[in-house]
Design a protein around this motif. Sequence first.
Motif, mmCIF file in Angstrom:
data_model
loop_
_atom_site.group_PDB
_atom_site.id
_atom_site.type_symbol
_atom_site.label_atom_id
_atom_site.label_comp_id
_atom_site.label_asym_id
_atom_site.label_seq_id
_atom_site.Cartn_x
_atom_site.Cartn_y
_atom_site.Cartn_z
ATOM 1 N N SER A 210 -16.423 7.312 9.316
ATOM 2 C CA SER A 210 -16.471 5.927 8.838
ATOM 3 C C SER A 210 -16.456 5.842 7.315
ATOM 4 C CB SER A 210 -17.687 5.191 9.403
ATOM 5 O OG SER A 210 -18.894 5.668 8.850
ATOM 6 N N SER B 61 -12.931 4.850 5.474
ATOM 7 C CA SER B 61 -12.419 3.480 5.536
ATOM 8 C C SER B 61 -13.415 2.438 5.054
ATOM 9 C CB SER B 61 -11.987 3.146 6.973
ATOM 10 O OG SER B 61 -13.101 3.241 7.841
ATOM 11 N N ALA B 62 -14.612 2.858 4.671
ATOM 12 C CA ALA B 62 -15.651 1.914 4.251
ATOM 13 C C ALA B 62 -15.370 1.360 2.863
ATOM 14 C CB ALA B 62 -17.013 2.587 4.272
ATOM 15 N N LYS B 63 -15.391 0.043 2.749
ATOM 16 C CA LYS B 63 -15.290 -0.614 1.438
ATOM 17 C C LYS B 63 -16.669 -0.997 0.920
ATOM 18 C CE LYS B 63 -10.692 -2.347 2.322
ATOM 19 N NZ LYS B 63 -9.885 -3.480 2.715
ATOM 20 N N TRP B 64 -17.616 -1.130 1.838
ATOM 21 C CA TRP B 64 -18.993 -1.500 1.520
ATOM 22 C C TRP B 64 -19.908 -0.636 2.384
ATOM 23 C CZ3 TRP B 64 -18.688 -4.749 -2.421
ATOM 24 C CH2 TRP B 64 -17.569 -5.574 -2.512
ATOM 25 N N ARG C 19 -22.100 -1.590 4.339
ATOM 26 C CA ARG C 19 -22.201 -2.216 5.672
ATOM 27 C C ARG C 19 -21.060 -1.804 6.599
ATOM 28 N NH1 ARG C 19 -20.860 -6.789 2.286
ATOM 29 N NH2 ARG C 19 -18.670 -7.312 2.599
ATOM 30 N N ASP C 20 -19.980 -1.251 6.049
ATOM 31 C CA ASP C 20 -18.850 -0.796 6.859
ATOM 32 C C ASP C 20 -19.077 0.586 7.473
ATOM 33 O OD1 ASP C 20 -17.478 -3.127 6.134
ATOM 34 O OD2 ASP C 20 -16.489 -2.140 4.438
ATOM 35 N N LEU C 21 -20.112 1.276 7.041
ATOM 36 C CA LEU C 21 -20.413 2.605 7.580
ATOM 37 C C LEU C 21 -20.995 2.493 8.979
ATOM 38 C CD1 LEU C 21 -22.149 4.136 4.432
ATOM 39 C CD2 LEU C 21 -19.860 4.703 5.301
ATOM 40 N N ASP C 22 -20.762 3.509 9.804
ATOM 41 C CA ASP C 22 -21.421 3.523 11.111
ATOM 42 C C ASP C 22 -22.903 3.861 10.901
ATOM 43 O OD1 ASP C 22 -21.672 6.349 10.879
ATOM 44 O OD2 ASP C 22 -19.931 6.713 12.132
ATOM 45 N N ARG D 287 -24.917 5.277 7.581
ATOM 46 C CA ARG D 287 -25.891 4.401 6.901
ATOM 47 C C ARG D 287 -27.261 5.066 6.829
ATOM 48 N NH1 ARG D 287 -23.569 0.220 9.908
ATOM 49 N NH2 ARG D 287 -25.444 0.053 11.188
ATOM 50 N N LEU E 141 -20.533 3.453 -2.734
ATOM 51 C CA LEU E 141 -21.055 2.482 -1.778
ATOM 52 C C LEU E 141 -22.506 2.088 -2.059
ATOM 53 C CD1 LEU E 141 -19.522 3.957 1.495
ATOM 54 C CD2 LEU E 141 -18.637 2.083 0.094
#
Length: 187
Positions: free
Chosen positions: A49, A52-55, A57-60, A64, A97
């Motif tokens: 993840s 492709s994470a931009k933030w 919160r986009d992480l699995d 996180r 991030l």
Amino acid sequence: MPNPTVVGFSGNFTRPSKTRGFVEQVVRDIAARNNLSASTFDIEDVGTSLGSAKWARDLDQQARDILDRVVNADVLVVGSPTYKGSYTGLFKHFFDLLDPASLRGKPVLLLATGGGERHALIVEHQLRPLFGFFEALALPTAVYATDKDFADGVLVSEAIRKRVAQAVDEAGYALSRRAAGQRIAAE
């Protein structure tokens, strides 16, 4: 109050990795010397993840959780293999991030590995400015180790071991100063 922690984060994405082994050894040394709980992670642990994470919160959830462990550590040990004169791209992306204030004042020990001496300044010209941006307390002694400093993935260079011992001492001092400041603030 939870047990203080030392967390290592390595910018490698292959295993076995001398960089991760180097980070793990330093984390274990700091933990043993200062009675801390310890854990070490790398890009492989963060998982897919991240790319492709931009933030954050986009992480699995797994990624996180690692990000939270890094942010909440009492002392952080970071290391990256040298790639074209700098840290790896996914290492940088992981730290991109984080909230810019999330590492403020946190003691951070800087490590890097590389194929030869010509990349030795990665810790000063790449890693130190990155953690300066976060206003982290980058410890004075950073350590760079080359392929010849390892045998079967284990650090064997006496000169590098002495430098690591100096950095571990600095981490202990930073932790004790930070704890003293927290005690004073609590009073």
